[in-house]
Design an enzyme around this catalytic site. Structure first.
Site, PDB file in Angstrom:
ATOM      1  CG  HIS A  47      -1.550   1.334   1.494  1.00 20.66           C
ATOM      2  ND1 HIS A  47      -2.421   1.941   0.623  1.00 20.66           N
ATOM      3  CD2 HIS A  47      -1.386   2.197   2.537  1.00 20.66           C
ATOM      4  CE1 HIS A  47      -2.784   3.115   1.123  1.00 20.66           C
ATOM      5  NE2 HIS A  47      -2.166   3.305   2.279  1.00 20.66           N
ATOM      6  CG  HIS A  71       0.888   7.356   3.995  1.00 24.36           C
ATOM      7  ND1 HIS A  71       1.335   6.513   3.017  1.00 24.36           N
ATOM      8  CD2 HIS A  71      -0.382   6.962   4.274  1.00 24.36           C
ATOM      9  CE1 HIS A  71       0.385   5.663   2.708  1.00 24.36           C
ATOM     10  NE2 HIS A  71      -0.669   5.898   3.450  1.00 24.36           N
ATOM     11  CD  GLU A  75      -4.148   7.256  11.647  1.00 25.77           C
ATOM     12  OE1 GLU A  75      -5.188   7.751  12.059  1.00 25.77           O
ATOM     13  OE2 GLU A  75      -3.783   7.334  10.443  1.00 25.77           O
ATOM     14  CG  ASP A  76      -2.093   2.193  10.454  1.00 22.17           C
ATOM     15  OD1 ASP A  76      -2.944   2.425  11.333  1.00 22.17           O
ATOM     16  OD2 ASP A  76      -2.269   2.417   9.245  1.00 22.17           O
ATOM     17  CG  ASP A 137      -3.507   7.082   1.993  1.00 21.27           C
ATOM     18  OD1 ASP A 137      -3.311   5.857   1.993  1.00 21.27           O
ATOM     19  OD2 ASP A 137      -4.155   7.684   2.880  1.00 21.27           O
ATOM     20  CG  ASP A 258     -18.540  16.551 -23.599  1.00 22.54           C
ATOM     21  OD1 ASP A 258     -19.624  15.965 -23.384  1.00 22.54           O
ATOM     22  OD2 ASP A 258     -17.950  17.221 -22.740  1.00 22.54           O
TER      23      ASP A 258
END
Ligand code: MN
Length: 487
Positions: A47, A71, A75-76, A137, A258
């Site tokens: 990821h 990133h 948090e993880d 992300d 279009d």
């Protein structure tokens, strides 16, 4: 997706030292996320690698790629922002911190506040690079949505359509906007999505023959007139933008000109206008359909000439003409300005480059903030000097910078303001003169027996509403006191 591929993408733009930092970030992230799995069953690092690859494809600077790789760490994983700062510097840590903050913003399907939520998103990101990494992300999260339960799929898809995509649009990152929208569309409105898919299947093949013929005719004519055509191709409308347009036209596909368009990329602006003339000499233009977004760009900076003609085989066909520079701009928006290679070519010293980058950023942010269209009619300072906070129900309230819980209380209701006793911010009791910050969740505890506001509050309140109400009460209590004495 491999780190090799990522390095190959940026190899010719980055210095060896930059490459080393990217590799170190990959190593660190691999260790930090070791053993973690995504809902799809894939290892977590896939990821973060996919997120970084999207950024590398946009040719963005090393710190953004590194932030992309790191990133999800605070948090993880058990690793902290502090560690990221030590290992990769304050700039990278700042971007990662911004991304972590943004994950607190969740769209809960309240239309009333959706524009406030978008503003909050931009205000909390503070740095445009944070938003772009967050988009990358989200893009990967969307491609793996199938592995999540249906209610989560829908929430994330709607959030993408209502918050992320409109911001991408206002930043002029057309390519990212289209990708976000088309991937989310399927999950947000599955039945509508199949309807559009069906429509495109039925209507495109016939058009394609006409388009090929017209492309050939125009190319030949441009050649005769000695106008260099960099690129010419047929382009189908993105699913979600077709869907939205159909809703505006009573779902009548015959009104959409279009569905497929011919895009012509030319060397310069003069050639764009010359090519427009040639197109009009080959086919009759439809009245009122010539749009000059070169002379008058769209608010997000989009530039092109559009015209619709009665083309071959009695088909109505749209043309979009633009210069090479405009083409890059339309896909990558501000990212195009930041193309790392360009800035390296312009400035030789690394420090100069970094300064230029920060200046670009500041200039851009100012532009966004100064652009009234970005706020859809709201005043400029509404955004520049505003903060955005949540009610416990998740509504987004905007207040002036420096506002306190008392201002918040009066904003909700005069009665709540008058009876304010205490304030709880992010589950912590705080004093009433505390300045609120973006993203705070504010809860006001009232005392229904309270006589009125405390005049001392006048010393710190920011909003006029609060000040007026407190002042009225103050004057009233004086008057009451005086009248008591008179009696
Ligand atoms: Mn992530």
């Amino acid at each position: 997706m491999t780190i090799r591929k990522l390095i190959n993408t940026v190899n010719d733009q980055y210095t060896p030292a930059d490459i080393q930092r990217v590799e170190a970030a990959f190593e660190f992230a691999s260790q930090a996320h070791a053993g973690q799995k995504r809902a799809t069953g894939a290892s977590y690092i896939e990821h973060t690698l996919a997120t970084a690859q999207t950024l590398a494809d946009l040719k963005l600077p090393p710190n953004m790629i590194i932030a992309g790789l790191l990133h999800d760490i605070p948090e993880d994983t058990k690793h902290t922002l502090e560690e990221i700062k030590e290992k990769f510097g304050a700039d990278v840590a700042g971007i990662v911190e911004g991304i972590t903050k943004l994950s607190n913003i969740k769209y809960r399907g309240m239309d009333r506040y959706v524009e406030n939520l978008r503003k909050m998103f931009v205000a909390m990101a503070e740095d445009i690079r944070v938003i772009i990494v967050k988009f990358a992300d989200r893009l990967h999260n969307l491609t793996t949505l199938y592995a999540l339960p249906a209610n989560k799929q829908r929430r994330i898809a709607l959030e993408t359509l209502e918050i992320y995509a409109p911001i991408a649009n206002r930043l002029g990152i057309g390519e990212l906007q289209a990708q976000l929208e088309d991937t989310a569309f399927k999950y947000a409105y599955p039945e509508e999505y199949s309807w559009i898919e069906q429509l495109i299947k039925q209507n495109t093949p016939g058009k394609k023959k006409t388009l090929d013929l017209m492309i050939k005719q125009l190319s030949d004519q441009l050649g005769l007139e000695k106008i260099t055509c960099v690129e010419i191709y047929g382009r189908s409308k993105h699913y979600y933008s077709l869907y939205r347009k159909l809703l505006r036209f009573n779902r009548d596909i015959s009104k959409i000109y279009d569905l497929v368009a011919i895009r012509v990329i030319l060397k310069n602006i003069a050639d764009c206008y010359a090519a427009l003339g040639i197109i009009h000499s080959l086919w009759k233009p439809v009245k009122g359909r010539i749009k000059d977004y070169i002379a008058q760009p769209k608010p997000n900076g989009y530039q092109s000439l559009h015209t619709t003609v009665f083309g071959a085989n009695q088909e109505i066909v749209e043309f979009q003409l633009r210069s090479q520079t405009m083409h890059e701009q339309a896909d990558f928006g501000i990212a195009a300005h930041w193309n790392y290679k360009e800035s390296v070519q312009k400035k030789s010293e690394k420090s100069k480059k970094e300064v230029a980058w920060v200046q670009d950023l500041a200039r851009w942010l100012k532009e966004v903030r100064d652009n009234e269209n970005f706020l859809e009619g709201a005043k400029i300072d509404v955004f520049q000097n505003r903060i955005f906070v949540f009610t416990p129900q998740g509504d987004v309230i905007d207040l002036p910078d420096g506002a306190t819980p008392v201002d918040f209380a009066y904003h909700i209701h005069t009665d709540i303001g008058n009876k304010t006793e205490r304030a709880i911010v992010n589950n912590t009791l705080i004093s009433l003169d505390t300045k609120l910050k973006n993203g705070d969740v504010v809860e006001i505890i009232t005392d229904k027996n309270r006589k009125g506001p405390n005049p001392e509050w006048l010393k710190f309140v920011k909003t006029r509403t609060a000040r007026q109400h407190i002042a009225i009460h103050k004057n009233q209590s004086w008057r009451n006191l005086i009248s008591k004495f008179k009696k």
